[in-house]
Design an enzyme around this catalytic site. Structure first.
Site, PDB file in Angstrom:
ATOM      1  N   CYS A 113       0.812  -1.226   0.000  1.00 56.48           N
ATOM      2  CA  CYS A 113       0.000   0.000   0.000  1.00 56.48           C
ATOM      3  C   CYS A 113       0.843   1.272   0.000  1.00 56.48           C
ATOM      4  O   CYS A 113       0.330   2.356  -0.245  1.00 56.48           O
ATOM      5  CB  CYS A 113      -0.936   0.001   1.205  1.00 56.48           C
ATOM      6  SG  CYS A 113      -1.896  -1.502   1.330  1.00 56.48           S
ATOM      7  N   HIS A 241      -3.307   6.970   3.037  1.00 55.05           N
ATOM      8  CA  HIS A 241      -3.718   5.681   2.474  1.00 55.05           C
ATOM      9  C   HIS A 241      -5.093   5.333   3.050  1.00 55.05           C
ATOM     10  O   HIS A 241      -5.320   5.417   4.246  1.00 55.05           O
ATOM     11  CB  HIS A 241      -2.692   4.606   2.817  1.00 55.05           C
ATOM     12  CG  HIS A 241      -3.178   3.221   2.531  1.00 55.05           C
ATOM     13  ND1 HIS A 241      -3.775   2.882   1.330  1.00 55.05           N
ATOM     14  CD2 HIS A 241      -3.172   2.090   3.292  1.00 55.05           C
ATOM     15  CE1 HIS A 241      -4.111   1.601   1.370  1.00 55.05           C
ATOM     16  NE2 HIS A 241      -3.766   1.098   2.540  1.00 55.05           N
ATOM     17  N   ASN A 271     -10.244  -0.517   0.335  1.00 53.12           N
ATOM     18  CA  ASN A 271      -8.784  -0.423   0.328  1.00 53.12           C
ATOM     19  C   ASN A 271      -8.266  -0.873  -1.043  1.00 53.12           C
ATOM     20  O   ASN A 271      -8.396  -2.045  -1.393  1.00 53.12           O
ATOM     21  CB  ASN A 271      -8.238  -1.311   1.456  1.00 53.12           C
ATOM     22  CG  ASN A 271      -6.730  -1.249   1.567  1.00 53.12           C
ATOM     23  OD1 ASN A 271      -6.045  -0.766   0.664  1.00 53.12           O
ATOM     24  ND2 ASN A 271      -6.212  -1.748   2.673  1.00 53.12           N
TER      25      ASN A 271
HETATM   26  O1  UT7 Z   1      -3.796  -1.553   3.568  1.00 55.60           O
HETATM   27  C1  UT7 Z   1      -3.131  -2.427   4.419  1.00 55.60           C
HETATM   28  C2  UT7 Z   1      -3.346  -2.041   5.792  1.00 55.60           C
HETATM   29  N1  UT7 Z   1      -4.527  -2.699   6.327  1.00 55.60           N
HETATM   30  C3  UT7 Z   1      -5.190  -2.114   7.304  1.00 55.60           C
HETATM   31  O2  UT7 Z   1      -4.896  -0.999   7.670  1.00 55.60           O
HETATM   32  C4  UT7 Z   1      -6.260  -2.875   8.041  1.00 55.60           C
HETATM   33  C5  UT7 Z   1      -6.259  -2.472   9.483  1.00 55.60           C
HETATM   34  N2  UT7 Z   1      -7.213  -3.230  10.282  1.00 55.60           N
HETATM   35  C6  UT7 Z   1      -8.535  -2.996  10.221  1.00 55.60           C
HETATM   36  O3  UT7 Z   1      -8.990  -2.164   9.474  1.00 55.60           O
HETATM   37  C7  UT7 Z   1      -9.414  -3.736  11.195  1.00 55.60           C
HETATM   38  O4  UT7 Z   1      -8.603  -4.481  12.093  1.00 55.60           O
HETATM   39  C8  UT7 Z   1     -10.442  -4.687  10.525  1.00 55.60           C
HETATM   40  C9  UT7 Z   1     -11.517  -3.871   9.862  1.00 55.60           C
HETATM   41  C10 UT7 Z   1      -9.751  -5.569   9.505  1.00 55.60           C
HETATM   42  C11 UT7 Z   1     -11.089  -5.566  11.594  1.00 55.60           C
HETATM   43  O5  UT7 Z   1     -11.708  -4.751  12.580  1.00 55.60           O
HETATM   44  P1  UT7 Z   1     -11.492  -5.073  14.134  1.00 55.60           P
HETATM   45  O6  UT7 Z   1     -12.263  -4.073  14.853  1.00 55.60           O
HETATM   46  O7  UT7 Z   1     -10.007  -5.135  14.370  1.00 55.60           O
HETATM   47  O8  UT7 Z   1     -12.196  -6.486  14.274  1.00 55.60           O
HETATM   48  P2  UT7 Z   1     -11.571  -7.867  14.773  1.00 55.60           P
HETATM   49  O9  UT7 Z   1     -10.741  -8.474  13.700  1.00 55.60           O
HETATM   50  O10 UT7 Z   1     -10.943  -7.647  16.120  1.00 55.60           O
HETATM   51  O11 UT7 Z   1     -12.881  -8.721  14.963  1.00 55.60           O
HETATM   52  C12 UT7 Z   1     -13.862  -8.392  15.963  1.00 55.60           C
HETATM   53  C13 UT7 Z   1     -15.022  -9.339  15.831  1.00 55.60           C
HETATM   54  C14 UT7 Z   1     -14.608 -10.800  15.795  1.00 55.60           C
HETATM   55  O12 UT7 Z   1     -15.624 -11.538  16.429  1.00 55.60           O
HETATM   56  P3  UT7 Z   1     -15.438 -12.049  17.936  1.00 55.60           P
HETATM   57  O13 UT7 Z   1     -14.211 -12.909  17.909  1.00 55.60           O
HETATM   58  O14 UT7 Z   1     -15.269 -10.805  18.750  1.00 55.60           O
HETATM   59  O15 UT7 Z   1     -16.704 -12.777  18.199  1.00 55.60           O
HETATM   60  C15 UT7 Z   1     -14.630 -11.145  14.336  1.00 55.60           C
HETATM   61  O16 UT7 Z   1     -14.868 -12.512  14.087  1.00 55.60           O
HETATM   62  O17 UT7 Z   1     -15.701  -9.086  14.584  1.00 55.60           O
HETATM   63  C16 UT7 Z   1     -15.773 -10.314  13.838  1.00 55.60           C
HETATM   64  N3  UT7 Z   1     -15.689  -9.986  12.435  1.00 55.60           N
HETATM   65  C17 UT7 Z   1     -16.769  -9.692  11.681  1.00 55.60           C
HETATM   66  N4  UT7 Z   1     -18.082  -9.633  11.990  1.00 55.60           N
HETATM   67  C18 UT7 Z   1     -18.917  -9.282  10.985  1.00 55.60           C
HETATM   68  C19 UT7 Z   1     -14.588  -9.914  11.647  1.00 55.60           C
HETATM   69  N5  UT7 Z   1     -14.939  -9.570  10.399  1.00 55.60           N
HETATM   70  C20 UT7 Z   1     -16.278  -9.433  10.394  1.00 55.60           C
HETATM   71  C21 UT7 Z   1     -17.210  -9.091   9.412  1.00 55.60           C
HETATM   72  N6  UT7 Z   1     -18.512  -9.022   9.755  1.00 55.60           N
HETATM   73  N7  UT7 Z   1     -16.835  -8.824   8.146  1.00 55.60           N
END
Ligand code: UT7
Length: 315
Positions: A113, A241, A271
């Site tokens: 990125c 970004h 993204n």
């Molecule tokens: O360009 C490269 C750089 N990339 C980035 O900058 C990405 C940076 N990271 C992010 O943007 C975020 O970490 C994400 C959007 C990818 C994820 O958000 P988060 O708030 O960190 O969620 P998480 O991965 O901690 O997941 C929280 C919960 C989990 O459920 P439990 O374990 O708490 O029950 C996941 O299973 O949300 C669940 N979850 C979803 N639920 C509904 C993960 N993805 C989804 C989804 N829909 N799509």
């Protein structure tokens, strides 16, 4: 060393739009979850287009807006991790399509990125010693073909698109003063290569990458401001970004950047990795929000790990 300024930008995204509701039919997710956690509402995925056609279209617009003829281009770099072919490089395909000179370097660069900013720095160095003083830098991605549709944590994030900039190099202009860094890591963000025996799909530890981003982006901004001996008030526009709206919101709050000085299009495109920064630049130029004389601080971060920032001016 000569410095570069942007003469013109362009962008192109596929026609086909995938909404959050569309994704909720494929994986266990919802519009509410995606929008509140990422700010993303739609993304564009290739159907009839491919990586090359997106890059060619973005580059043509950039050439038109800049008034620079293809034969005056002295180097062409495409920042990407998702080209149509490993060989030839997509920059070589672009060279053929646009009729760029054949005695110039055209090559791809992978810094995920952060690729567009790495490419801008590279072309600034190349043009400094080139008899031709214009360069073409493109960030283009066809990420939808690298999506793991069984991983709801990543499949909702990525979109396809391309952004391009035609730059000019002059001895009397200051350098963009790029600040760049890398730290080898294959755990936080990974796309397996051909020989790995695994399918070439994106995997990411989103929470750790989020933490990396909110620490790195402000540090990068500070480093660019220090290098240019200026403050937030001296900058006309901040371009980040577009990975997650929450990352941008945290950064602008920390640096007290007023809303009229930054822009988010992650809601529309998701993204788009190396395409995201030039896509923002092109949309802003198209809308007349930046143009001749604008001083822009751009910051990127991503897989590698990679990060970088630069002060970009429009001629
Ligand atoms: O360009 C490269 C750089 N990339 C980035 O900058 C990405 C940076 N990271 C992010 O943007 C975020 O970490 C994400 C959007 C990818 C994820 O958000 P988060 O708030 O960190 O969620 P998480 O991965 O901690 O997941 C929280 C919960 C989990 O459920 P439990 O374990 O708490 O029950 C996941 O299973 O949300 C669940 N979850 C979803 N639920 C509904 C993960 N993805 C989804 C989804 N829909 N799509």
């Amino acid at each position: 060393m000569n410095g570069i300024k942007i003469r013109g930008t362009g962008h192109c995204v596929p026609e086909h739009v995938v909404t959050n509701d569309d994704l909720a039919k494929i994986v266990d997710t919802s519009d509410e979850w995606i929008a509140s956690r990422t700010g993303i509402r739609r993304r564009h995925h290739c159907t009839t287009e491919n990586h090359t056609s997106l890059c060619v279209s973005a580059a043509r617009t950039a050439l038109e807006r800049s008034g620079v003829a293809p034969e005056d281009i002295g180097a062409c770099i495409v920042a990407t991790l998702s080209a149509d072919t490993a060989v030839p490089a997509s920059a070589c395909l672009l060279q053929r399509e646009l009729g760029l000179p054949t005695d110039i370097p055209c090559f791809d660069l992978n810094a995920a990125c952060t690729g567009f900013l790495f490419a801008l720095h590279t072309i600034e160095c190349l043009l400094s010693v080139s008899p031709r003083k214009f360069g073409l830098v493109v960030g283009g991605e066809y990420l939808s073909r690298l999506i793991n549709w069984e991983d709801r944590g990543t499949c909702i994030l990525f979109g396809d698109g391309a952004g391009a900039a035609v730059v000019e190099s002059r001895a009397e202009w200051p350098s963009i003063g790029a600040v760049m860094g890398t730290q080898g890591d294959d755990q936080l963000l990974n796309v397996p290569g051909l020989e790995s025996g695994r399918r070439s799909l994106i995997s990411m530890d989103g929470t750790k990458v989020f933490k990396f981003a909110v620490e790195t982006v402000p540090a990068c901004m500070d480093a660019v401001l220090r290098r240019h001996n200026c403050t937030v008030d001296d900058v006309d526009f901040f371009v980040f970004h577009q990975a997650n709206a929450r990352i941008i919101d945290l950064v602008v709050r920390k640096h007290r950047i007023p809303p009229e000085k930054y822009y988010k299009n992650v809601d529309e495109y998701g993204n788009t990795s190396a395409a995201s920064i030039p896509l923002v630049l092109s949309e802003l130029q198209e809308r007349g929000r930046i143009g001749s004389g604008s001083r822009i601080l751009a910051v990127g971060f991503g897989g590698g790990l990679t990060w970088g920032g630069a002060m970009i001016e429009f001629a």
